[in-house]
Design an enzyme around this catalytic site. Structure first.
Site, PDB file in Angstrom:
ATOM      1  N   TRP A 102      -2.017  33.278  28.742  1.00  0.00           N
ATOM      2  CA  TRP A 102      -2.306  33.920  27.452  1.00  0.00           C
ATOM      3  C   TRP A 102      -3.791  33.880  27.146  1.00  0.00           C
ATOM      4  O   TRP A 102      -4.351  34.836  26.611  1.00  0.00           O
ATOM      5  CB  TRP A 102      -1.492  33.258  26.332  1.00  0.00           C
ATOM      6  CG  TRP A 102      -0.027  33.510  26.475  1.00  0.00           C
ATOM      7  CD1 TRP A 102       0.949  32.581  26.680  1.00  0.00           C
ATOM      8  CD2 TRP A 102       0.649  34.782  26.436  1.00  0.00           C
ATOM      9  NE1 TRP A 102       2.177  33.188  26.770  1.00  0.00           N
ATOM     10  CE2 TRP A 102       2.028  34.536  26.624  1.00  0.00           C
ATOM     11  CE3 TRP A 102       0.227  36.106  26.268  1.00  0.00           C
ATOM     12  CZ2 TRP A 102       2.979  35.549  26.651  1.00  0.00           C
ATOM     13  CZ3 TRP A 102       1.172  37.117  26.284  1.00  0.00           C
ATOM     14  CH2 TRP A 102       2.526  36.833  26.475  1.00  0.00           C
ATOM     15  N   ASP A 169      -5.682  30.595  19.251  1.00  0.00           N
ATOM     16  CA  ASP A 169      -4.322  31.125  19.394  1.00  0.00           C
ATOM     17  C   ASP A 169      -3.380  29.925  19.386  1.00  0.00           C
ATOM     18  O   ASP A 169      -3.323  29.173  20.353  1.00  0.00           O
ATOM     19  CB  ASP A 169      -4.223  31.904  20.716  1.00  0.00           C
ATOM     20  CG  ASP A 169      -2.810  32.395  21.006  1.00  0.00           C
ATOM     21  OD1 ASP A 169      -1.895  32.142  20.198  1.00  0.00           O
ATOM     22  OD2 ASP A 169      -2.629  33.056  22.055  1.00  0.00           O
ATOM     23  N   LYS A 193       7.546  31.756  18.099  1.00  0.00           N
ATOM     24  CA  LYS A 193       7.579  30.519  18.859  1.00  0.00           C
ATOM     25  C   LYS A 193       7.925  29.317  17.980  1.00  0.00           C
ATOM     26  O   LYS A 193       8.527  28.379  18.446  1.00  0.00           O
ATOM     27  CB  LYS A 193       6.233  30.259  19.551  1.00  0.00           C
ATOM     28  CG  LYS A 193       5.769  31.390  20.452  1.00  0.00           C
ATOM     29  CD  LYS A 193       6.383  31.364  21.835  1.00  0.00           C
ATOM     30  CE  LYS A 193       6.131  32.628  22.625  1.00  0.00           C
ATOM     31  NZ  LYS A 193       4.734  33.011  22.761  1.00  0.00           N
TER      32      LYS A 193
HETATM   33  C1  LIG Z   1       3.884  34.131  23.395  1.00  0.00           C
HETATM   34  C2  LIG Z   1       2.431  33.959  23.302  1.00  0.00           C
HETATM   35  C3  LIG Z   1       1.576  35.048  23.098  1.00  0.00           C
HETATM   36  C4  LIG Z   1       2.062  36.465  23.008  1.00  0.00           C
HETATM   37  O1  LIG Z   1       2.681  36.659  21.793  1.00  0.00           O
HETATM   38  P1  LIG Z   1       3.181  38.108  21.343  1.00  0.00           P
HETATM   39  O2  LIG Z   1       3.510  37.840  19.892  1.00  0.00           O
HETATM   40  O3  LIG Z   1       4.361  38.436  22.173  1.00  0.00           O
HETATM   41  O4  LIG Z   1       2.075  39.060  21.495  1.00  0.00           O
HETATM   42  C5  LIG Z   1       0.232  34.798  22.984  1.00  0.00           C
HETATM   43  N1  LIG Z   1      -0.265  33.552  23.069  1.00  0.00           N
HETATM   44  C6  LIG Z   1       0.528  32.480  23.276  1.00  0.00           C
HETATM   45  C7  LIG Z   1      -0.078  31.118  23.363  1.00  0.00           C
HETATM   46  C8  LIG Z   1       1.896  32.651  23.390  1.00  0.00           C
HETATM   47  O5  LIG Z   1       2.684  31.587  23.587  1.00  0.00           O
END
Ligand SMILES: *Cc1c(COP(=O)(O)O)cnc(C)c1O
Length: 356
Positions: A102, A169, A193
């Site tokens: 990611w 993030d 998540k």
């Molecule tokens: C799942 C995830 C993403 C992507 O998320 P989306 O909402 O599907 O775009 C980005 N960064 C991390 C750390 C993730 O776990």
């Protein structure tokens, strides 16, 4: 029977959130209307949005500190480009920390906007550790990091002190552990998540860092426009925002992030102890960098896969297979996963040992 859900995302949410969400779909606030058929501008939904934004800041201890919380569309992946759009100057530079798939996806998008300085990367060892001892230059527009590596199972335990805006993030570990969140200038997380269903993204922004890029920003990608519109610039994701609010309320009622962090630590200790004790399993990442959210492990002998898989499935466990880029198993243990579910997995691992 309710399964023990180890899915990496979308993932388990508190049972009461499922129940209350279902109630609201049938009859929202005893209004005689479904949550799915009301206007997002109705008094009742505006109250939901306001409370969700407020509670997110409260739980992160960022209230009254110059931050705004937004519920946007497009997932964490859209933030990969909204961040440089809003923060990187024309002909600017940014520093990125490459700790996984990611993180590198965020780098790829940011490269469309300017020069990217990757200050450290663990790609050389398939992202199995968190690099340390790097420096972040002072002449970049911002520094971007990814708090928890969802796929490989590493987690940043100590964030660097930087003199430039810090963006993180936190998709897969937001609200799971106490941090000094005021160290960050932008925090973003896809809801699915640890906070709610897929379909909305929480973005927490320190207002003073905005408006400095000199770029003309398309309205939907402009944090300032979303702040001004109180996260209602266009129709928000009504249901995901409502379900996220229910999860945040659940978290507050159980004592907030500090309380859930203790439970998350206990769950992680329980499972890692078994991985380390049981001769038939092994962890894949450096011990000091292990994630408390996504526990990635392998069988010592892949020939035992069929037996182990049949055993955890029979125990009512779901969502355990690892990401295709790592293989093995990934136990995602988000806030709502009860420790009893972890005990079920540990018991299966012990039982497996005795059968071999
Ligand atoms: C799942 C995830 C993403 C992507 O998320 P989306 O909402 O599907 O775009 C980005 N960064 C991390 C750390 C993730 O776990």
């Amino acid at each position: 029977m309710k399964k023990h859900n180890y899915s990496a995302g979308p993932c388990i949410l508190p049972q009461e959130v499922f129940q209350k969400s279902a109630d609201a779909i049938l009859d929202f606030n005893s209004s005689g209307l479904s949550l799915l058929e009301i206007s997002h501008r109705s008094k009742d939904f505006v109250a939901v949005m306001d409370e969700a934004r407020d509670l997110a800041l409260e739980l992160l201890d960022l209230k009254g500190k110059g931050y705004q919380a937004l519920f946007l569309h497009g997932g964490a992946s859209l933030e990969f480009l909204m961040v440089p759009y809003n923060l990187m100057k024309v002909n600017g530079k940014a520093a990125y920390f490459d700790t996984g798939t990611w993180a590198s996806a965020a780098i790829k998008e940011a490269k469309l906007f300017g020069e990217i300085n990757v200050v450290a990367s663990s790609k050389d060892e398939n992202y199995s550790y968190i690099p340390k001892g790097f420096t972040v230059p002072n002449d970049v527009d911002y520094f971007h990091c990814t708090s928890n590596n969802t796929i490989f199972g590493t987690q940043i335990k100590e964030f660097p002190n930087v003199s430039v805006p810090m963006v993180c993030d936190m998709s897969s570990d937001i609200f799971s552990r106490v941090l000094d969140f005021s160290k960050f200038d932008i925090i973003y997380a896809g809801a699915q998540k640890n906070m709610g269903p897929a379909g909305t993204t929480l973005v927490v922004v320190k207002e003073e860092i905005l408006g400095k890029s000199g770029r003309e920003i398309p309205s939907m990608l402009d944090y300032e426009k979303h702040i001004k519109a109180e996260s209602m610039f266009n129709t928000p994701a009504v249901f995901p925002v409502y379900a996220s609010l229910l999860t945040l309320q659940w978290l507050k009622n159980m004592g907030g992030i500090a309380a859930v962090e203790k439970l998350n630590q206990a769950k992680a200790n329980l499972l890692y102890a078994e991985i380390d004790r049981n001769p038939y399993f092994k962890g894949v990442v450096k011990v000091e960098d292990r994630s408390n959210m996504n526990v990635v492990f392998l069988l010592e002998n892949e020939e035992h896969t069929t037996l182990f898989d049949s055993m955890w499935k029979a125990a009512g466990i779901s969502g355990l297979p690892g990401h295709r880029s790592v293989g093995g198993y990934r136990a995602s243990m988000y806030n709502a996963l009860p420790i009893e579910s972890v005990q079920v997995l540990v018991d299966v691992m012990k039982d497996f040992e005795s059968k071999i």
